[in-house]
Motif scaffolding. Structure first.
Motif, short mmCIF file in Angstrom:
data_model
loop_
_atom_site.label_atom_id
_atom_site.label_comp_id
_atom_site.label_asym_id
_atom_site.label_seq_id
_atom_site.Cartn_x
_atom_site.Cartn_y
_atom_site.Cartn_z
N LEU A 149 0.84 -1.33 -0.11
CA LEU A 149 -0.16 0.07 0.01
C LEU A 149 0.89 1.16 -0.19
CD1 LEU A 149 -2.83 -1.11 2.50
CD2 LEU A 149 -2.78 -1.41 0.15
N ARG A 150 0.42 2.37 -0.99
CA ARG A 150 1.47 3.41 -1.10
C ARG A 150 0.88 4.72 -0.58
NH1 ARG A 150 5.42 2.17 -4.73
NH2 ARG A 150 6.18 -0.02 -4.37
N ARG A 151 -0.41 4.73 -0.71
CA ARG A 151 -1.26 6.00 -0.24
C ARG A 151 -1.77 5.97 1.27
NH1 ARG A 151 -2.98 9.23 -4.64
NH2 ARG A 151 -3.01 10.82 -2.80
N GLN A 152 -1.23 6.87 2.02
CA GLN A 152 -1.56 7.13 3.29
C GLN A 152 -2.12 8.86 3.17
OE1 GLN A 152 2.40 5.85 5.29
NE2 GLN A 152 0.66 5.48 6.84
N MET A 153 -2.97 8.96 4.42
CA MET A 153 -3.55 10.19 4.49
C MET A 153 -2.72 11.40 4.84
SD MET A 153 -7.39 9.49 5.59
CE MET A 153 -8.59 8.51 4.56
N THR A 154 -1.41 11.32 4.25
CA THR A 154 -0.19 12.18 4.73
C THR A 154 -0.68 13.83 4.29
OG1 THR A 154 1.02 11.88 3.09
CG2 THR A 154 1.29 10.63 4.93
N ILE A 155 -0.27 14.62 5.30
CA ILE A 155 -0.49 16.32 4.62
C ILE A 155 0.36 16.40 3.52
CG2 ILE A 155 -0.41 18.55 5.27
CD1 ILE A 155 -1.13 17.59 8.14
N PHE A 206 -3.35 15.09 1.40
CA PHE A 206 -4.64 15.10 1.82
C PHE A 206 -4.68 16.55 2.67
CE2 PHE A 206 -4.22 10.67 0.55
CZ PHE A 206 -5.26 10.44 0.19
N ARG A 207 -5.61 17.34 2.31
CA ARG A 207 -5.64 18.54 3.13
C ARG A 207 -7.05 18.78 3.28
NH1 ARG A 207 -7.00 22.96 -0.51
NH2 ARG A 207 -5.88 24.44 0.90
#
Length: 953
Positions: A149-155, A206-207
């Motif tokens: 998995l590559r997409r985390q909810m990082t800013i 993710f903002r």
């Protein structure tokens, strides 16, 4: 068996020329696509030699064994290199050896250009470098330790590590970007940085951009007057609402492929009073479709209002912005959906994000065009194509590292048609709730099958081995029937379905390594394996039966020709070895020198019957035209018009196939469906093939496979009708066969054998709303013999239909019980060409006991420095791959919440499930989803269902 230069193969078979073989070692940079000797940055050998005009340094002192495994063990090679001249010291200081590719090539001084790749892998950091030697370890690794998995909810935007890469640019040329973007050399990943580069459409952080407003609701006030009296007054009140962020940096966006139901990951929501807005992510990167969006919380109506979706495109490629959360952005590279849940409390604005699910047609991957080149990109649920994508996009393998010929073969194997007579995908509706419209019930049959002929026309092309250029895998509505809940039948009559052999459909929400995902989830779904070929490339294969046919007529001792059911199979195998009479005392090994067709094919009968508006015209009462060089053929031409309920019945050699038309079908598609049915019928496909493609329209061509094989030597024993004949990659130990190294054979290797007599797992049943559904199989005779149950679980999480799950269980249990016998041996010569998964046969005499021509499947190979191959192999039997599953336990669907398409009315009752091992019926064990037993009534060749018959050595 790997391919090899014929001149080199001849040298390998010369037992008196071992010194003529030399090992070459070539080092390549990691980004080198063309791994030829001329492109190597270093060339070493264990003996001074010039190959293809290039000199190789004599630097290799010794090496460990070259090892290959059938499972996910990592293959490694250890080297000891000479450093007395300090050349390795200089090389290591000049080159970053870690991660470079080392290729081990076997050549002969007698063959100028021919070679065989024995090993290839990535170098570790050098170990123990001194004035004498350099120790080096090389391992075959495709990036198995990479995170899936590559997409985390990082800013911060993750593309800062791939600044100006394709995703960062949004797939557009660099020249079309802003001057600031073109001139920049780095990016800190912040939204403001992206804003300064005018690239916010492709921002992948993710903002949260809050939105707010007011809502109105009615309140009732009670006022007192004259001390003793009250009165009520209704008043409209305004109150504020504001969106809420659901972002969590520890949460991953799901990985979805094929078709799967996915629970959304909340990004933000807003309770606006009477409605709750939501925006949720369903898959990383691009998807092919998102539909059946449903709210699962009972306080809401299931179908959301104002639903909008995005399919994970990059912002510059047209990913839409959120309409309900103004300013939130496009969420580039994420498949998301938004909507409004209706039915919450209109008097407050405190609701949490609702639980939302959607059916997602997962990611689009590299796809073969009509020429077999991977030039297209489209959706697929084919496991081999998905495996190729994950190896090259999540792992460290490049497209040039993949043997695409093996991918296409595995792709074709997965698309073979099989007949599903289980009846599992018919949905049983209790009679007590039949009043009114059936539309309150909704379930989906598996997309892996062939549904309405028109819907799945392209899937039918796949079954014919064609490469289509359009999508397939549409969801097909399940078959409905009513029953009395107070008098449930023990056995439900089956509804025939034709499906592709293997499909792969999954969603992954928890972080795992690429290696664990590939071996434990993806490869399990299509019974696949990864191997490194003699060309140094990664091959993906489907574990399947060896090329097999059966004697059509008895063969006398002294015969040099045998009549078989399938001669066409040998058209590309002239010179191959054939085991005649497998598992029988009279078995023999011969080579096939030629093949031809039999006039027996002219006796295969054709009959037809139609009802309604469809017609069927036969070319004759039998196939015709057979001679030694031409097979018997015939045609069936459909005509008339299609109407709902019109029926076509065909009898090929007395075996019935049929189809009942549905509204929207057409004649051409029905012809393709019938062709797939013929090719999936377990008896017919042994000696008949139906040919059809769109160009043929409504014409089905029936071709006989019956023919003869010519042998290189007369038979020594008589053979009888229906004896099994198997193509083997090699034969060892018998008269005229390859020689075994003395005292190298051991069997049955009890320490390697298994005690498993019960296999089980859970697959995702689409007609149970994608619930994990238990499935099991048991070898009852072995349980009674040993007095205990030994269980083994199979990961079926990427399987979505019962028939495929049944077949995978059968193969596993068959190998654990029917094939639970091992042999190890050692040989040289062309044994070096053998690979894991190859079927060979072994003869060994040990005093009064002996084994004769026993077919086995290679599971491990190790090759020592003297070029001797040590092989460990498991007993092979074709029966374990039988497709016939006669279980008929269909699921019962309970009524849905009125006006919805979501089952919220409670758990379905247990239902009777036939147990063909005992002849009795039982009740499922789980109150929610009952387990289904995968039993069938035995094999056409007389094999035991319980996998406990003698191995017939």
């Amino acid at each position: 068996m790997q391919k090899c230069d014929p001149e080199l193969l001849a040298v390998l078979r010369l037992t008196d020329k071992p010194r003529e073989l030399v090992e070459l070692y070539e080092i390549f940079t990691r980004d080198e696509d063309e791994r030829t000797p001329a492109r190597a940055v270093a060339r070493w050998a264990n003996s001074a030699i010039t190959f293809q005009g290039l000199e190789y340094e004599r630097r290799v002192i010794s090496r460990g064994e070259v090892k290959r495994y059938l499972d996910k063990q990592v293959n490694t090679l250890s080297l000891t290199l000479s450093n007395v001249d300090l050349a390795m010291t200089r090389f290591v200081n000049a080159q970053r050896l870690e991660g470079m590719w080392l290729q081990m090539r076997l050549v002969s001084r007698l063959v100028p250009d021919g070679s065989l790749i024995l090993f290839g892998g990535f170098c570790d950091k050098p170990d123990e470098l001194n004035h004498q030697t350099c120790q080096l370890t090389v391992r075959q690794d495709f990036g198995s330790d990479q995170d899936l998995l590559r997409r985390q909810m990082t800013i911060l935007c993750p593309l800062r590590f791939d600044f100006k890469g394709e995703a960062c640019r949004g797939g557009v040329p660099l020249a079309s970007k802003s001057a600031e973007y073109q001139a920049a050399v780095r990016c800190n990943g912040s939204y403001n940085q992206c804003l300064s580069y005018s690239n916010t459409d492709n921002f992948q952080g993710f903002r949260f951009q809050p939105v707010s407003g007011t809502f109105q609701y009615e309140t009732v006030e009670q006022k007192r007057f004259l001390l003793f009296f009250t009165r009520k007054k209704k008043r409209i009140v305004s109150a504020p609402w504001s969106s809420v962020s659901d972002l969590s940096e520890e949460t991953y966006i799901p990985e979805t492929a094929g078709i799967a139901q996915v629970e959304g990951v909340p990004l933000m929501h807003a309770d606006t009073g009477a409605k709750v807005r939501f925006l949720q992510a369903f898959a990383a990167e691009d998807s092919d479709g998102i539909f059946e969006l449903r709210v699962r919380d009972k306080q809401y109506l299931p179908a959301p209002d104002n639903a909008h979706t995005a399919l994970g495109e990059w912002g510059s490629q047209g990913q839409p912005e959120s309409l309900l959360f103004t300013g939130a952005g496009r969420f580039s590279g994420v498949t998301w959906a938004e909507g409004e849940a209706v039915g919450s409390d209109p008097n407050d604005a405190n609701d949490a994000a609702p639980t939302v699910t959607a059916i997602v047609r997962g990611r689009r991957v590299d796809y073969p065009d009509a020429s077999g080149q991977f030039t297209l990109k489209q959706w697929t649920d084919s496991g081999p194509l998905l495996a190729r994508w994950y190896l090259t996009n999540r792992g460290t393998a490049k497209a040039s590292d993949i043997d695409d010929e093996s991918i296409l073969e595995a792709f074709h194997d997965c698309n073979e048609p099989v007949i599903d007579d289980t009846g599992f995908e018919q949905v049983i509706i209790p009679e007590q709730v039949t009043g009114g419209s059936i539309q309150g019930f909704r379930a989906f049959a598996s997309a892996s099958g062939f549904g309405a002929a028109t819907v799945d026309r392209i899937a039918l092309m796949l079954a014919q081995g064609k490469i289509p250029t359009g999508g397939y895998g549409q969801l097909v509505q399940a078959y409905y029937r009513y029953i009395s809940q107070t008098n449930i039948q023990q056995f439900i009559s089956p509804v025939r379905k034709v499906r592709r052999r293997y499909t792969t459909n999954f969603t992954i929400k928890e972080q795992t390594s690429l290696g664990d995902f590939l071996w434990d989830v993806l490869l399990q779904s299509f019974n696949g394996r990864l191997v490194y070929g003699a060309n140094g490339k990664i091959q993906i294969r489907v574990d399947k039966p060896a090329d097999v046919t059966y004697l059509r007529e008895p063969a006398a001792a002294g015969a040099t020709q045998i009549e078989v059911e399938d001669a066409r199979r040998w058209s590309h195998n002239i010179g191959a070895q054939i085991l005649i009479g497998a598992h029988l005392p009279n078995s023999e090994i011969r080579r096939v020198t030629d093949y031809g067709f039999s006039t027996l094919g002219n006796q295969i009968t054709l009959q037809q019957n139609t009802a309604g508006t469809i017609t069927a015209t036969l070319s004759g009462a039998t196939l015709s035209g057979a001679d030694a060089t031409h097979p018997a053929t015939g045609t069936i031409t459909l005509g008339g018009t299609v109407s709902d309920g019109a029926k076509v019945e065909l009898w090929i050699d007395g075996i019935k196939v049929d189809y009942t038309a549905q509204a929207g079908d057409d004649i051409e598609a029905i012809a393709g469906y019938l062709a797939a049915t013929i090719n999936g019928e377990v008896t017919l496909r042994r000696y008949v093939r139906a040919e059809w493609n769109l160009a043929q329209g409504s014409v089905i061509r029936i071709v006989s496979k019956l023919g003869f094989l010519k042998l290189d030597a007369p038979l020594a024993e008589p053979h009888f009708q229906l004896e099994e004949c198997i193509r083997v990659a090699a034969a060892f130990g018998g008269e005229g066969q390859a020689k075994l190294i003395k005292d190298s054979v051991s069997w049955p290797l009890g320490s390697r054998q298994s005690s498993t007599n019960y296999v089980y797992g859970k697959f995702r049943s689409q007609i149970h709303d994608w619930a994990p559904t238990a499935i099991e199989d048991e070898a009852e005779a072995h349980v009674k013999q040993v007095g205990k149950t030994s269980k083994e679980e199979i990961n079926l999480s990427a399987v979505v239909d019962a028939h495929q799950a049944f077949r995978l269980l059968r193969i596993r249990l068959g190998k654990r019980r029917l094939c639970d016998w091992f042999v190890t041996l050692q040989a040289s010569g062309d044994a070096l060409l053998l690979d894991v998964g190859d079927v060979i046969c072994v003869t060994h005499y040990s005093g009064a006991e002996f084994i004769r021509n026993v077919p086995v499947t290679i599971e491990d190979i190790s090759i020592d420095s003297q070029h001797r191959a040590r092989i460990t192999a498991r007993l092979y039997r074709s029966e374990v791959y039988d497709d016939t599953i006669r279980e008929t336990g269909a699921p019962i669907l309970m009524p849905l919440q009125p006006g919805s398409t979501v089952n919220t009315s409670g758990d379905p009752p247990n239902q009777p499930v036939s147990n063909p091992n005992t002849g009795n019926s039982g009740t499922g064990g789980s109150p929610v989803v009952p387990p289904y037993s995968s039993g069938s009534g035995g094999y056409g060749s007389g094999g035991s269902r319980d996998f406990d018959q003698p191995i017939g050595l």
